[in-house]
Design an enzyme around this catalytic site. Structure first.
Site: not given
Ligand code: KIV
Length: 259
Positions: A44, A183
């Site tokens: 997202d 994260e």
């Molecule tokens: O939305 C995204 O790009 C993510 C990554 C940071 C893992 O969730």
């Protein structure tokens, strides 16, 4: 041979690091797939990198479905995972089932990713997995909760906060998640979680001890106007693009292109 969930779990046992990147359109997806990436995520984060929103919160399910369909056309080998956007799954397991069902039916992706852990999200994950929908979890800095965190801050810095993230990860594994994104948490915490779980951990800003690493591809390519401190740019495509366009502009104005 196309990458499967079972293969990713085997990679953890074998100590082979999982390579994951985000994609938001057809050409990019083709390039990542050709380069041998194991897992492609329609994250997202496309809200910011492709659509110009300030956070991931405004992104709708229809918007991510549109991008995921384009990515699907470019991916032949990698496992394709699509994020469930903010408020497309938090209301109830049934809402999550409807949204995740649309992702699998309409895009051909193999799995969904959602943010958060114990207790509510673990129940939702269990419901999706029982229905045959593979789920990747995401704990630590979960960007859909940015306002609650007061910014994109590192999470799990106190022992209590670290224990909470560990509990969430364990609950997600028990609920049937096949992998978990960690994260922006301390490296020693991600090592501890990685050792505790039998499913792979995929880190972003979580140190070197995870079973794999993921980056937002616009950060890797040096395309983003802003990148988090833990990102690494392997190219400077923003500068290269500006230079190429300036050359074109100069040649058109100087009447030297076309010859
Ligand atoms: O939305 C995204 O790009 C993510 C990554 C940071 C893992 O969730």
């Amino acid at each position: 041979m196309a990458v499967t969930i079972q293969q990713l779990i085997r990679y953890k046992k074998e100590g082979r690091s999982i390579v994951a990147l985000t994609a938001w359109d057809y050409l990019l997806a083709q390039a990542l797939d050709q380069a041998g990436v194991d897992l492609i995520l329609v994250g997202d984060s496309l809200a910011m990198v492709a659509l110009g929103y300030e956070t991931t919160l405004p992104l709708t399910l229809d918007e991510i479905l549109h991008h995921a369909k384009a990515v699907r056309r470019g991916v032949k080998q990698a496992l394709l995972v699509v994020d469930l956007p903010f408020l497309s799954y938090q209301e109830s397991p049934v809402q999550a089932l409807r949204s995740a069902g649309r992702v699998l039916k309409e895009t051909g992706a193999q799995a969904v990713k959602l943010e958060g852990g114990y207790p509510a999200m673990a129940e939702t994950v269990a419901r999706l997995v029982q229905t045959g929908i593979p789920v990747m979890g995401h704990v630590g800095l979960t960007p859909q909760s940015v306002h609650q965190f007061g910014g994109y801050r590192k999470q799990g810095k106190t022992p209590e906060a670290g224990d909470r993230i560990l509990d969430e990860a364990i609950a997600l594994e028990k609920a049937g998640a096949f992998a978990i994104v960690l994260e922006h948490i301390p490296a020693d915490l991600s090592l501890h979680i990685t050792e505790k779980l039998t499913i792979p951990t995929i880190g972003i800003g979580a140190g070197a001890h995870c079973d794999g690493q993921v980056l937002v591809t616009s950060d890797l390519l040096g395309l983003s106007s802003w990148s988090p401190p833990f990102a690494k740019a392997y190219a400077n495509l923003r500068e290269a693009t500006i230079q190429a366009v300036e050359s074109f502009r100069n040649e058109v104005r100087g009447k030297t292109f076309p010859e």
